[in-house]
Design a protein around this motif. Structure first.
Motif, PDB file in Angstrom:
ATOM      1  N   THR A  36       0.817  -1.219   0.000  1.00  0.00           N
ATOM      2  CA  THR A  36       0.000   0.000   0.000  1.00  0.00           C
ATOM      3  C   THR A  36       0.844   1.259   0.000  1.00  0.00           C
ATOM      4  O   THR A  36       0.322   2.340   0.264  1.00  0.00           O
ATOM      5  CB  THR A  36      -0.910  -0.008   1.244  1.00  0.00           C
TER       6      THR A  36
ATOM      7  N   THR B 139      -5.302  -3.456  -2.252  1.00  0.00           N
ATOM      8  CA  THR B 139      -4.197  -3.392  -3.223  1.00  0.00           C
ATOM      9  C   THR B 139      -4.035  -4.722  -3.952  1.00  0.00           C
ATOM     10  O   THR B 139      -3.817  -4.762  -5.162  1.00  0.00           O
ATOM     11  CB  THR B 139      -2.888  -3.025  -2.510  1.00  0.00           C
TER      12      THR B 139
ATOM     13  N   ALA C 168      -9.463   1.145   1.670  1.00  0.00           N
ATOM     14  CA  ALA C 168      -9.994   1.425   0.330  1.00  0.00           C
ATOM     15  C   ALA C 168      -9.094   2.431  -0.378  1.00  0.00           C
ATOM     16  O   ALA C 168      -8.642   3.416   0.219  1.00  0.00           O
ATOM     17  CB  ALA C 168     -11.416   1.952   0.440  1.00  0.00           C
ATOM     18  N   LEU C 169      -8.829   2.198  -1.644  1.00  0.00           N
ATOM     19  CA  LEU C 169      -7.892   3.026  -2.400  1.00  0.00           C
ATOM     20  C   LEU C 169      -8.550   4.333  -2.820  1.00  0.00           C
ATOM     21  O   LEU C 169      -9.640   4.335  -3.411  1.00  0.00           O
ATOM     22  CB  LEU C 169      -7.390   2.258  -3.625  1.00  0.00           C
ATOM     23  N   LYS C 170      -7.880   5.427  -2.533  1.00  0.00           N
ATOM     24  CA  LYS C 170      -8.359   6.757  -2.904  1.00  0.00           C
ATOM     25  C   LYS C 170      -7.670   7.212  -4.193  1.00  0.00           C
ATOM     26  O   LYS C 170      -6.601   6.693  -4.554  1.00  0.00           O
ATOM     27  CB  LYS C 170      -8.084   7.735  -1.773  1.00  0.00           C
ATOM     28  N   PRO C 171      -8.227   8.183  -4.900  1.00  0.00           N
ATOM     29  CA  PRO C 171      -7.578   8.664  -6.141  1.00  0.00           C
ATOM     30  C   PRO C 171      -6.164   9.176  -5.913  1.00  0.00           C
ATOM     31  O   PRO C 171      -5.308   9.082  -6.803  1.00  0.00           O
ATOM     32  CB  PRO C 171      -8.523   9.778  -6.613  1.00  0.00           C
ATOM     33  N   SER C 172      -5.917   9.744  -4.715  1.00  0.00           N
ATOM     34  CA  SER C 172      -4.566  10.258  -4.442  1.00  0.00           C
ATOM     35  C   SER C 172      -3.524   9.145  -4.359  1.00  0.00           C
ATOM     36  O   SER C 172      -2.321   9.406  -4.503  1.00  0.00           O
ATOM     37  CB  SER C 172      -4.575  11.046  -3.128  1.00  0.00           C
ATOM     38  N   PHE C 173      -3.977   7.923  -4.095  1.00  0.00           N
ATOM     39  CA  PHE C 173      -3.022   6.812  -3.983  1.00  0.00           C
ATOM     40  C   PHE C 173      -2.281   6.584  -5.297  1.00  0.00           C
ATOM     41  O   PHE C 173      -1.086   6.262  -5.298  1.00  0.00           O
ATOM     42  CB  PHE C 173      -3.771   5.543  -3.566  1.00  0.00           C
ATOM     43  N   TRP C 174      -2.967   6.771  -6.418  1.00  0.00           N
ATOM     44  CA  TRP C 174      -2.348   6.484  -7.707  1.00  0.00           C
ATOM     45  C   TRP C 174      -1.374   7.563  -8.138  1.00  0.00           C
ATOM     46  O   TRP C 174      -0.645   7.394  -9.110  1.00  0.00           O
ATOM     47  CB  TRP C 174      -3.421   6.309  -8.774  1.00  0.00           C
TER      48      TRP C 174
ATOM     49  N   LYS D  76     -11.747   0.208   5.723  1.00  0.00           N
ATOM     50  CA  LYS D  76     -10.360   0.629   5.876  1.00  0.00           C
ATOM     51  C   LYS D  76      -9.514   0.014   4.761  1.00  0.00           C
ATOM     52  O   LYS D  76      -9.684  -1.137   4.399  1.00  0.00           O
ATOM     53  CB  LYS D  76      -9.826   0.173   7.227  1.00  0.00           C
TER      54      LYS D  76
ATOM     55  N   VAL E  17     -17.088   3.471   4.935  1.00  0.00           N
ATOM     56  CA  VAL E  17     -16.151   3.023   3.890  1.00  0.00           C
ATOM     57  C   VAL E  17     -15.106   2.112   4.549  1.00  0.00           C
ATOM     58  O   VAL E  17     -14.569   2.444   5.610  1.00  0.00           O
ATOM     59  CB  VAL E  17     -15.476   4.225   3.212  1.00  0.00           C
TER      60      VAL E  17
ATOM     61  N   ASP F  12      -5.789  -4.106   5.749  1.00  0.00           N
ATOM     62  CA  ASP F  12      -5.699  -2.991   4.799  1.00  0.00           C
ATOM     63  C   ASP F  12      -5.107  -3.419   3.461  1.00  0.00           C
ATOM     64  O   ASP F  12      -5.272  -2.713   2.453  1.00  0.00           O
ATOM     65  CB  ASP F  12      -4.830  -1.876   5.388  1.00  0.00           C
TER      66      ASP F  12
END
Length: 707
Positions: free
Chosen positions: A444, A510, A699-705, A697, A695, A506
């Protein structure tokens, strides 16, 4: 000066007086000594110099006139010990020496000439003039004697030098002659060596010429062989070109065959309508046939897409699509048989319907009579209508996935049984590392790193070369390499759910997003993933394996999902942790998609499968400790996504769980197994009170990419 001379004379007379008074001076001498033969014999003996002769010579010859005077004055002192006889003897000796001096001087005059004789005479005159006394005469004789011997020594030395020079000349001449002989011998040896070398050179030249001729012959022979090989290579190339042309034609023919099979499969799939309802059979459900038909279509499409990327299809690809076509035909036939059997069953059931209605009325009356006493006793009775086994369509789907997994294992039997072939064994190890290591590296921390891992797995499955452990690996290295990588990759995803996700909840999203993206591009990986998941965790189907006759307890525990090692079954806590990890991974996969795909299409295994799983789970009798744990994990991870899709219907299901299903779980749960049930009840209460599901724990957010 005169005083000194006087003193010397006095000393001399004192010395003579002392000699007279000595014991030797009192001796008497015979006057007629010349008559004795002994005396004559003594005269005939060689002359012997006095021990004082050296001192006299040093004083007379080496000192000047004054020193000579002092030596003369000192001589009597040293002669004092001598007797008168000895003095007289010295006189005689000196006289004899003086008398013989002219004779001795004649000998050197004969060898050296008159100059030496005159020199000796002159020296004698000087000595006589200087030393008029007897001592002076003796000293002069001694000096003259030494001069004579010195001359003789010089003459002998000269002669010796001449002899030495002659010897040196003789030795030099001899050495010169020997050197000449040595030079002649050396020249002879050089000439012999030159002749030997010349012979060796001639011999080696002949051998080299023969070797050269032999090499020329070998070269001509090799040239002939090379020409033959070139002609054979050209013929081989032509044959290969012909074979390549034939292979290409066969490949194109197989490709046309694949397209025709795909067209037939799609036409057959159109005959299956999941919403079809027969007028006489309103309850018949063809969704299982529709799902399997879609899977077969996806399998055929995936094979065609893979072969188009790789090149021309192989006979194995054609065989796989033909098997899929045969399966589709059998699926249509079984569907038609089911419809026919259902119609016949409907006709038979209509005849007995009237009798069943009467019996049903009687049962309802009996139920109304017995329900009140049961409530008064406070017993917890289970509601009727829940299943002990899964639906037949679910089990068919489960069995089809297991059959596909077994077929896949059989398709790479050569790789799996490569104990004696080191080359295949090496390829197997490299492919397994290339498939499993990237999955183990999923984390992650970074979206960019996750993209690289996804691309590496996708390139491997697409037949491209990838770098693993410093080696270049490709599935094209072996005909069975792709099936082997499919199987190992799906197995690794499931294993990550039972280990990584079970330890770190978590990490589910991923791993799920990579698995979902690979599933979308390579559908066969998804089918194998489900087969592995169902085998490791049968509650993901869901179904509860039954204990059959002849099945051992250990084998039955394995069927339930437990790990058995050395006849020891794993602990319940560890078992529940692994099961919940795999359910969490499955719940994450059905709700996420790979966001960077070029063709963003429908999810290959979306939330509708999650709704089906939840519905089937609630239609089956609960298991103590297991059902509550898995329901809580599934709702915690996937509840928010299901709520966003199904909205009010999902809230109805949540209320049903709280009001109807939880009491069933409580009825079979002991006091030591209330932990998971308590967590489930608290989660449902909070969600129903707040009218929302949080939601999950991780979960991938747009900022992760962007990281």
């Amino acid at each position: 000066m005169e005083r000194g001379v006087v003193q010397e004379r006095q000393l001399r007379w004192q010395t003579l007086a002392a000699l007279r008074t000595s014991s030797k001076g009192q001796l008497s001498y015979r006057r007629h000594w010349l008559q004795d033969e002994d005396v004559l014999k003594g005269c005939m003996t060689p002359l012997v110099l006095s021990p004082y002769s050296g001192w006299v010579l040093d004083r007379v010859v080496g000192q000047p006139g004054q020193e000579n005077a002092s030596s003369r004055s000192s001589t009597p002192k040293e002669c004092t010990p001598l007797t008168s006889g000895s003095c007289s003897q010295e006189k005689v000796t000196s006289g004899s020496l003086q008398g013989s001096s002219p004779l001795s001087s004649t000998e050197p005059s004969e060898t050296k000439g008159n100059s030496d004789l005159s020199l000796l005479e002159t020296e004698q005159e000087i000595i006589q003039a200087v030393l008029p006394s007897k001592a002076t005469e003796v000293e002069g004789c001694i000096r003259m004697y030494e001069e004579m011997h010195s001359l003789k020594g010089k003459e002998g030395l000269r002669q010796r030098q001449e002899q030495q020079e002659q010897m040196v000349r003789a030795v030099s001449d001899l050495a010169s002659e020997q050197l000449k002989r040595f030079d002649e011998l050396k020249e002879l040896k050089q000439h012999q060596e030159f002749q030997d070398l010349k012979e060796v050179i001639e011999k080696s030249s002949k051998e080299a010429q023969g070797q050269q001729e032999k090499l020329k012959e070998e070269h001509r022979h090799r040239a002939k062989i090379l020409n033959l090989k070139l002609r054979e290579a050209e013929q081989q190339r032509q044959r290969q070109e012909e074979l390549e042309r034939l292979r290409k034609e066969e490949g194109e023919e197989r490709l046309r065959r694949l397209y025709s099979i795909q067209e037939e499969v799609l036409q057959l799939n159109q005959q299956i309508d999941p919403n079809y309802r027969h007028k006489d059979l309103p309850k018949i459900d063809l969704s299982a046939y529709s799902n399997r038909g879609n899977q077969i279509c996806g399998l055929v499409s995936g094979l065609i897409r893979t072969t188009s990327e790789r090149g021309l299809p192989t006979p194995a690809d054609v065989a796989s699509t033909e098997r899929a076509l045969q399966e589709m035909r059998e699926l249509i036939a079984s569907m038609q048989q089911e419809i026919t059997a259902a119609v016949e069953e409907k006709k038979r059931s209509e005849k007995e319907e009237s009798q069943k209605q009467k019996e049903l009325l009687k049962k309802e009356q009996m139920k109304a009579q017995t329900s009140a006493p049961a409530e008064q006793l406070g017993g917890k009775q289970q509601k009727e209508g829940l299943q002990v086994k899964a639906d037949e369509s679910i089990m068919q789907w489960y069995q089809q996935l297991q059959d596909a997994s077994e077929q896949c294992v059989a398709s790479f039997s050569e790789i799996s049984n490569c104990k004696d072939n080191s080359e295949v064994k090496k390829i197997k190890t490299d492919l397994q590392k290339a498939a499993t290591i990237p999955v183990s590296q999923i984390s992650t921390r970074s979206g960019t790193k996750l993209k690289e891992i996804f691309e590496k797995i996708d390139n491997l499955l697409s037949g491209k070369a990838v770098q693993t452990g410093g080696r270049v690996v490709s599935v094209t290295q072996h005909p069975q390499g792709l099936d082997f990588v499919y199987y190992k990759l799906a197995e690794k995803f499931v294993k990550q759910g039972g280990e990584e996700v079970a330890a770190h909840r978590d990490a589910a999203f991923t791993i799920a997003v990579v698995a979902s993206g690979i599933w979308e591009l390579h559908p066969r990986v998804g089918d194998l993933f489900l087969a592995h998941l169902h085998k490791k965790c049968p509650y993901a189907v869901p179904f509860y394996p039954a204990l059959k006759e002849g099945t051992s307890v250990e084998e039955y525990q394995r069927m339930l999902g437990y790990e058995v090692k050395d006849s020891k079954i794993e602990e319940q806590d560890h078992f529940l942790k692994r099961m919940s990890g795999m359910i969490c991974l499955y719940a994450a996969i059905i709700q996420v998609q790979w966001p960077h795909g070029s063709k963003q299409g429908k999810h290959p295994h979306g939330l509708n499968y999650g709704w089906r799983w939840l519905s089937q789970m609630l239609n089956m009798e609960p298991l103590a400790d297991v059902t509550a744990t898995l329901l809580f994990c599934f709702l915690e991870v996937c509840g928010n996504a299901l709520l966003n899709l199904y909205k009010a219907q999902f809230w109805k299901m949540m209320i049903f769980i709280q009001e109807d299903y939880i009491p069933r779980i409580e009825a079979i749960t002991s006091s030591g197994q209330m932990g998971s049930l308590t967590r489930l009840k608290q989660f449902l209460e909070e969600c129903l009170q707040q009218k929302k599901i949080p939601v999950p724990k991780g979960a991938l957010k747009p900022s992760f990419w962007k990281s």
